[in-house]
Write a protein that holds these residues in place. Structure first.
Motif, PDB file in Angstrom:
ATOM      1  N   GLY A   1     -21.523  12.875 -37.925  1.00 34.70           N
ATOM      2  CA  GLY A   1     -22.218  12.728 -36.757  1.00 34.70           C
ATOM      3  C   GLY A   1     -23.581  11.987 -36.983  1.00 34.70           C
ATOM      4  O   GLY A   1     -23.971  11.066 -36.105  1.00 34.70           O
ATOM      5  N   LEU A   2     -24.034  12.170 -38.161  1.00 31.66           N
ATOM      6  CA  LEU A   2     -25.229  11.517 -38.468  1.00 31.66           C
ATOM      7  C   LEU A   2     -25.072  10.158 -38.712  1.00 31.66           C
ATOM      8  O   LEU A   2     -25.927   9.219 -38.510  1.00 31.66           O
ATOM      9  CB  LEU A   2     -25.802  12.236 -39.496  1.00 31.66           C
ATOM     10  N   GLN A   3     -23.815   9.890 -39.230  1.00 30.58           N
ATOM     11  CA  GLN A   3     -23.491   8.125 -39.447  1.00 30.58           C
ATOM     12  C   GLN A   3     -23.450   7.604 -38.042  1.00 30.58           C
ATOM     13  O   GLN A   3     -23.875   6.511 -37.951  1.00 30.58           O
ATOM     14  CB  GLN A   3     -22.232   8.030 -40.132  1.00 30.58           C
ATOM     15  N   LEU A   4     -22.834   8.204 -37.272  1.00 28.26           N
ATOM     16  CA  LEU A   4     -22.846   7.806 -35.951  1.00 28.26           C
ATOM     17  C   LEU A   4     -24.046   7.381 -35.164  1.00 28.26           C
ATOM     18  O   LEU A   4     -24.526   6.364 -34.760  1.00 28.26           O
ATOM     19  CB  LEU A   4     -21.968   8.291 -35.007  1.00 28.26           C
ATOM     20  N   ALA A   5     -25.069   8.393 -35.381  1.00 24.62           N
ATOM     21  CA  ALA A   5     -26.565   8.404 -34.903  1.00 24.62           C
ATOM     22  C   ALA A   5     -27.073   7.073 -35.546  1.00 24.62           C
ATOM     23  O   ALA A   5     -27.689   6.523 -34.955  1.00 24.62           O
ATOM     24  CB  ALA A   5     -27.152   9.727 -35.011  1.00 24.62           C
TER      25      ALA A   5
ATOM     26  N   ASN B   1     -12.643  21.470 -28.733  1.00 26.84           N
ATOM     27  CA  ASN B   1     -12.304  20.863 -27.430  1.00 26.84           C
ATOM     28  C   ASN B   1     -13.515  21.200 -26.459  1.00 26.84           C
ATOM     29  O   ASN B   1     -13.323  20.885 -25.210  1.00 26.84           O
ATOM     30  CB  ASN B   1     -10.993  21.658 -26.768  1.00 26.84           C
ATOM     31  N   GLU B   2     -14.340  22.052 -26.825  1.00 29.69           N
ATOM     32  CA  GLU B   2     -15.640  22.243 -26.183  1.00 29.69           C
ATOM     33  C   GLU B   2     -17.061  21.604 -26.458  1.00 29.69           C
ATOM     34  O   GLU B   2     -17.015  21.425 -27.638  1.00 29.69           O
ATOM     35  CB  GLU B   2     -15.868  23.790 -26.280  1.00 29.69           C
ATOM     36  N   SER B   3     -17.467  20.994 -25.418  1.00 28.15           N
ATOM     37  CA  SER B   3     -18.550  20.475 -25.623  1.00 28.15           C
ATOM     38  C   SER B   3     -19.767  21.066 -26.178  1.00 28.15           C
ATOM     39  O   SER B   3     -20.128  22.228 -25.652  1.00 28.15           O
ATOM     40  CB  SER B   3     -19.218  19.598 -24.337  1.00 28.15           C
ATOM     41  N   CYS B   4     -20.337  20.745 -27.385  1.00 29.07           N
ATOM     42  CA  CYS B   4     -21.494  21.520 -28.081  1.00 29.07           C
ATOM     43  C   CYS B   4     -22.759  20.524 -28.162  1.00 29.07           C
ATOM     44  O   CYS B   4     -23.494  21.206 -28.593  1.00 29.07           O
ATOM     45  CB  CYS B   4     -20.837  22.072 -29.555  1.00 29.07           C
ATOM     46  N   PHE B   5     -22.692  19.409 -27.873  1.00 29.50           N
ATOM     47  CA  PHE B   5     -23.953  18.543 -27.587  1.00 29.50           C
ATOM     48  C   PHE B   5     -23.511  17.176 -26.868  1.00 29.50           C
ATOM     49  O   PHE B   5     -22.275  16.728 -26.874  1.00 29.50           O
ATOM     50  CB  PHE B   5     -24.320  18.140 -28.996  1.00 29.50           C
ATOM     51  N   LYS B   6     -24.572  16.965 -26.039  1.00 27.74           N
ATOM     52  CA  LYS B   6     -24.461  15.622 -25.335  1.00 27.74           C
ATOM     53  C   LYS B   6     -25.752  15.174 -25.269  1.00 27.74           C
ATOM     54  O   LYS B   6     -26.560  15.502 -24.406  1.00 27.74           O
ATOM     55  CB  LYS B   6     -23.582  15.735 -24.077  1.00 27.74           C
ATOM     56  N   GLY B   7     -26.036  13.905 -25.507  1.00 26.83           N
ATOM     57  CA  GLY B   7     -27.400  13.084 -25.460  1.00 26.83           C
ATOM     58  C   GLY B   7     -27.534  12.005 -26.239  1.00 26.83           C
ATOM     59  O   GLY B   7     -26.573  11.567 -26.837  1.00 26.83           O
ATOM     60  N   ASN B   8     -28.644  11.339 -26.172  1.00 22.52           N
ATOM     61  CA  ASN B   8     -28.914  10.261 -26.982  1.00 22.52           C
ATOM     62  C   ASN B   8     -29.341  10.570 -28.449  1.00 22.52           C
ATOM     63  O   ASN B   8     -29.083  11.463 -28.731  1.00 22.52           O
ATOM     64  CB  ASN B   8     -29.998   9.260 -26.428  1.00 22.52           C
ATOM     65  N   VAL B   9     -29.454   9.337 -29.162  1.00 20.88           N
ATOM     66  CA  VAL B   9     -29.686   9.415 -30.590  1.00 20.88           C
ATOM     67  C   VAL B   9     -30.861  10.355 -31.102  1.00 20.88           C
ATOM     68  O   VAL B   9     -30.573  11.172 -31.802  1.00 20.88           O
ATOM     69  CB  VAL B   9     -29.695   8.024 -31.287  1.00 20.88           C
ATOM     70  N   GLU B  10     -31.952  10.064 -30.401  1.00 17.34           N
ATOM     71  CA  GLU B  10     -33.286  11.007 -30.588  1.00 17.34           C
ATOM     72  C   GLU B  10     -32.793  12.582 -30.433  1.00 17.34           C
ATOM     73  O   GLU B  10     -32.963  13.320 -31.392  1.00 17.34           O
ATOM     74  CB  GLU B  10     -34.264  10.604 -29.804  1.00 17.34           C
ATOM     75  N   LYS B  11     -32.036  12.836 -29.335  1.00 13.36           N
ATOM     76  CA  LYS B  11     -31.779  14.233 -29.048  1.00 13.36           C
ATOM     77  C   LYS B  11     -30.674  14.919 -30.144  1.00 13.36           C
ATOM     78  O   LYS B  11     -30.731  16.028 -30.400  1.00 13.36           O
ATOM     79  CB  LYS B  11     -31.169  14.475 -27.715  1.00 13.36           C
ATOM     80  N   TYR B  12     -29.822  13.886 -30.787  1.00 11.54           N
ATOM     81  CA  TYR B  12     -28.846  14.181 -31.631  1.00 11.54           C
ATOM     82  C   TYR B  12     -29.581  14.487 -32.953  1.00 11.54           C
ATOM     83  O   TYR B  12     -29.353  15.567 -33.597  1.00 11.54           O
ATOM     84  CB  TYR B  12     -28.005  13.157 -31.958  1.00 11.54           C
TER      85      TYR B  12
END
Length: 133
Positions: free
Chosen positions: A32-36, A114-125
């Motif tokens: 996830g951090l690599q994606l961000a 299968n459940e969303s635990c985060f949704k937002g832009n890079v800064e919020k990530y």
């Protein structure tokens, strides 16, 4: 056994451009951090400007190709695989949805499993990851 993940690049019309399977280190504080990191500061354009500056992708298809190249740099053989678009079950522990739209910041959504635990832009990530520790 590794922590598997799927990553999907999705456009504004919900069209999926690529499904990427990662065999290990699929956790939000690794993959996830690599994606961000990859998405940070990236502009999504439609047509390459004559005076182009900064990091950019020419739409979701270009971003998908750039992302695969970025991830394969760490794993030249194995580790990262392209799966058929729409692959639902790869025994993944996490799923990452990257929403890509021209002129807008990329959005990352994390599903666990299968459940969303985060949704937002890079800064919020990045902020979420600080809290997640």
């Amino acid at each position: 056994m590794g922590t598997r993940s799927l990553t999907r690049v999705i456009d504004k019309d919900n069209q999926e451009y690529v499904t990427i399977y990662r065999q290990l280190d699929g956790y939000p504080d690794a993959h996830g951090l690599q994606l961000a990191e990859f998405l940070e500061g990236r502009k999504i354009v439609n047509g390459i400007p004559i005076k182009s500056t900064g990091i950019m992708s020419n739409g979701p298809g270009d971003l998908a190709a750039q992302l695969v190249a970025f991830l394969k740099d760490e794993f030249p053989v194995g580790g990262i695989y392209i799966e058929p678009a729409g692959t639902k079950d790869a025994c993944q522990d996490f799923e990452y949805l990257l929403y890509i739209e021209e002129g807008k910041e990329p959005i990352i959504e994390v599903l666990d499993p299968n459940e969303s635990c985060f949704k937002g832009n890079v800064e919020k990530y990045y902020k979420w990851q600080e809290e997640y520790k």
